[in-house]
Scaffold this active site. Sequence first.
Site, mmCIF file in Angstrom:
data_model
loop_
_atom_site.group_PDB
_atom_site.id
_atom_site.type_symbol
_atom_site.label_atom_id
_atom_site.label_comp_id
_atom_site.label_asym_id
_atom_site.label_seq_id
_atom_site.Cartn_x
_atom_site.Cartn_y
_atom_site.Cartn_z
ATOM 1 N N GLY A 194 16.410 -54.445 98.292
ATOM 2 C CA GLY A 194 15.752 -53.762 99.297
ATOM 3 C C GLY A 194 16.677 -52.792 100.122
ATOM 4 C CB ALA A 195 18.463 -50.210 98.858
ATOM 5 N N GLY A 196 15.985 -49.997 101.732
ATOM 6 C CA GLY A 196 15.509 -49.054 102.510
ATOM 7 C C GLY A 196 16.443 -48.831 103.697
ATOM 8 C CG MET A 226 17.059 -52.928 108.630
ATOM 9 S SD MET A 226 18.148 -52.489 110.059
ATOM 10 C CE MET A 226 18.960 -54.124 110.289
ATOM 11 C CG ASN A 260 12.729 -58.287 112.418
ATOM 12 O OD1 ASN A 260 13.794 -59.118 112.819
ATOM 13 N ND2 ASN A 260 12.422 -57.204 112.583
ATOM 14 C CE LYS A 300 15.393 -58.665 115.536
ATOM 15 N NZ LYS A 300 16.139 -57.995 114.628
ATOM 16 C CG ASN A 302 10.427 -58.444 116.531
ATOM 17 O OD1 ASN A 302 10.704 -57.335 116.910
ATOM 18 N ND2 ASN A 302 11.172 -58.979 115.411
ATOM 19 C CB SER A 324 9.851 -51.424 113.741
ATOM 20 O OG SER A 324 9.575 -52.838 113.941
ATOM 21 C CD GLU A 328 8.606 -56.914 108.852
ATOM 22 O OE1 GLU A 328 9.029 -56.652 109.762
ATOM 23 O OE2 GLU A 328 9.071 -57.489 107.699
HETATM 24 P P1 NAD Z 1 12.068 -50.466 104.594
HETATM 25 O O1 NAD Z 1 10.691 -50.373 104.379
HETATM 26 O O2 NAD Z 1 12.885 -49.353 105.136
HETATM 27 O O3 NAD Z 1 13.079 -51.073 103.293
HETATM 28 C C1 NAD Z 1 12.371 -51.991 102.408
HETATM 29 C C2 NAD Z 1 12.710 -51.546 101.180
HETATM 30 O O4 NAD Z 1 12.351 -52.499 99.915
HETATM 31 C C3 NAD Z 1 11.874 -50.309 100.797
HETATM 32 O O5 NAD Z 1 12.850 -49.207 100.339
HETATM 33 C C4 NAD Z 1 11.273 -50.814 99.489
HETATM 34 O O6 NAD Z 1 10.853 -49.650 98.489
HETATM 35 C C5 NAD Z 1 11.864 -51.771 99.031
HETATM 36 N N1 NAD Z 1 10.986 -52.901 98.177
HETATM 37 C C6 NAD Z 1 10.274 -53.799 98.694
HETATM 38 N N2 NAD Z 1 9.769 -54.349 97.821
HETATM 39 C C7 NAD Z 1 10.657 -54.297 96.789
HETATM 40 C C8 NAD Z 1 10.550 -55.009 95.376
HETATM 41 N N3 NAD Z 1 9.954 -55.765 94.884
HETATM 42 N N4 NAD Z 1 11.543 -54.321 94.368
HETATM 43 C C9 NAD Z 1 12.327 -53.428 95.178
HETATM 44 N N5 NAD Z 1 12.449 -52.722 96.027
HETATM 45 C C10 NAD Z 1 11.522 -53.141 97.030
HETATM 46 O O7 NAD Z 1 12.347 -51.768 105.700
HETATM 47 P P2 NAD Z 1 13.476 -51.976 107.115
HETATM 48 O O8 NAD Z 1 13.013 -51.206 107.977
HETATM 49 O O9 NAD Z 1 14.756 -51.772 106.208
HETATM 50 O O10 NAD Z 1 13.156 -53.482 107.231
HETATM 51 C C11 NAD Z 1 13.715 -54.573 106.298
HETATM 52 C C12 NAD Z 1 13.903 -55.626 106.958
HETATM 53 O O11 NAD Z 1 14.507 -55.818 108.071
HETATM 54 C C13 NAD Z 1 12.199 -56.075 107.848
HETATM 55 O O12 NAD Z 1 11.896 -57.455 107.976
HETATM 56 C C14 NAD Z 1 12.496 -55.491 109.243
HETATM 57 O O13 NAD Z 1 11.685 -56.029 110.219
HETATM 58 C C15 NAD Z 1 13.753 -56.067 109.503
HETATM 59 N N6 NAD Z 1 14.529 -55.078 110.370
HETATM 60 C C16 NAD Z 1 14.566 -53.806 110.696
HETATM 61 C C17 NAD Z 1 15.087 -53.071 111.486
HETATM 62 C C18 NAD Z 1 15.190 -51.590 111.363
HETATM 63 O O14 NAD Z 1 15.684 -51.086 112.362
HETATM 64 N N7 NAD Z 1 14.586 -51.006 110.519
HETATM 65 C C19 NAD Z 1 15.902 -53.581 112.425
HETATM 66 C C20 NAD Z 1 16.016 -55.130 112.362
HETATM 67 C C21 NAD Z 1 15.350 -55.630 111.391
#
Ligand code: NAD
Length: 313
Positions: free
Chosen positions: A7-9, A11, A106, A188, A192, A261, A274
């Site tokens: 999951g390379a979004g 975070m 989260n 946390k 949320n 978020s 979520e």
């Molecule tokens: P995001 O949507 O940016 O990233 C998730 C990634 O996972 C996406 O790029 C998506 O394409 C990929 N993905 C999903 N299902 C997949 C699958 N089956 N195969 C391959 N890729 C897949 O989300 P995020 O903002 O990075 O958040 C991730 C987690 O971290 C969440 O639980 C969020 O609540 C938590 N979080 C986020 C932040 C923040 O600032 N963004 C801070 C703390 C915690």
Amino acid sequence: MKIAIAGAGAMGSRFGLMLHRAGNEVILIDKWADHVNKIKESGLKANFNGEDVVEQIPAFFPSEMEGYADTIDTVILFTKAMQLDDMLQSIKPILSKDTKVLCLLNGLGHEDTVKNYVAEDNILLGNTMWTAGLTGPGEAKLFGSGEVELQNVYEGGKEAALEVVKVLSEAGLNAKYSENVKYSIWRKACVNGTLNGTCTVLDSNIANFGATKATDKIIRTIINEFADVAEKEGIILDREEIVSHVKTTFDPNGVGKHYPSMHQDLIKNNRLTEIDYINGAVCKKGARYNVSTPYCQFLTLLVHAKEEILIAQ
Ligand code: NAD
């Protein structure tokens, strides 16, 4: 350490980039075609604390994990909560008997999902205060600082947990070993659970929500519901401390000016939320333990209704 970021979004990009810059062998796994293709072509770009950087990190689609030959030491899970099961299913080929899996999502109850795919001693559960954003495919915006707490969920995993703590810390991710990570995860989740759904349904930033006459009752009731359920799982939350902590976010000159978020996901980007893993998880657990959770239930339903109205995906 050979690390796969599943999951390379937002975070995942932060953790992948920082771990790669520190000299670890990192791979990124994601299903978002434009994002993965951009990283394959020209690396992961980021504005990293004001500096433009590019890291050449190998990126893969989940389908490419079939037949992946190298051994992965640690997988860091960073999907949204509702995507976790799918992700675990698709990375099965890289989960060896020694691969540690750190879950930093989260929300509540992820260990129950992870243990369907990973041997109990290999599961690490964590909580992070880092934040991250994406500005487009292959491009991240990474500002500020944060920390990570983690712990082995089952006995026998402590040595591995300490090793992961060391690697994260060497990458500047400020990790520490926790003797009670579930407390931090629940704490946390309370933050949320009081701010995300409410500000989303009210279409309000945190400060505006914090300033209403109803807010004190809303956040106290939600925190009490979380704490009543947590107690059934042996976690005794300090309710007053958590109420005070939530109230510190109301400062309009600080965190308060931001939208949580979930608001950004649903209201700005029409993405599913979520909520089922935050307030919804408390309702589900509450039903199991015979604990009443009416505010969490109502808020979960309202957020789902809003998802339907906005045809979120
Ligand atoms: P995001 O949507 O940016 O990233 C998730 C990634 O996972 C996406 O790029 C998506 O394409 C990929 N993905 C999903 N299902 C997949 C699958 N089956 N195969 C391959 N890729 C897949 O989300 P995020 O903002 O990075 O958040 C991730 C987690 O971290 C969440 O639980 C969020 O609540 C938590 N979080 C986020 C932040 C923040 O600032 N963004 C801070 C703390 C915690």
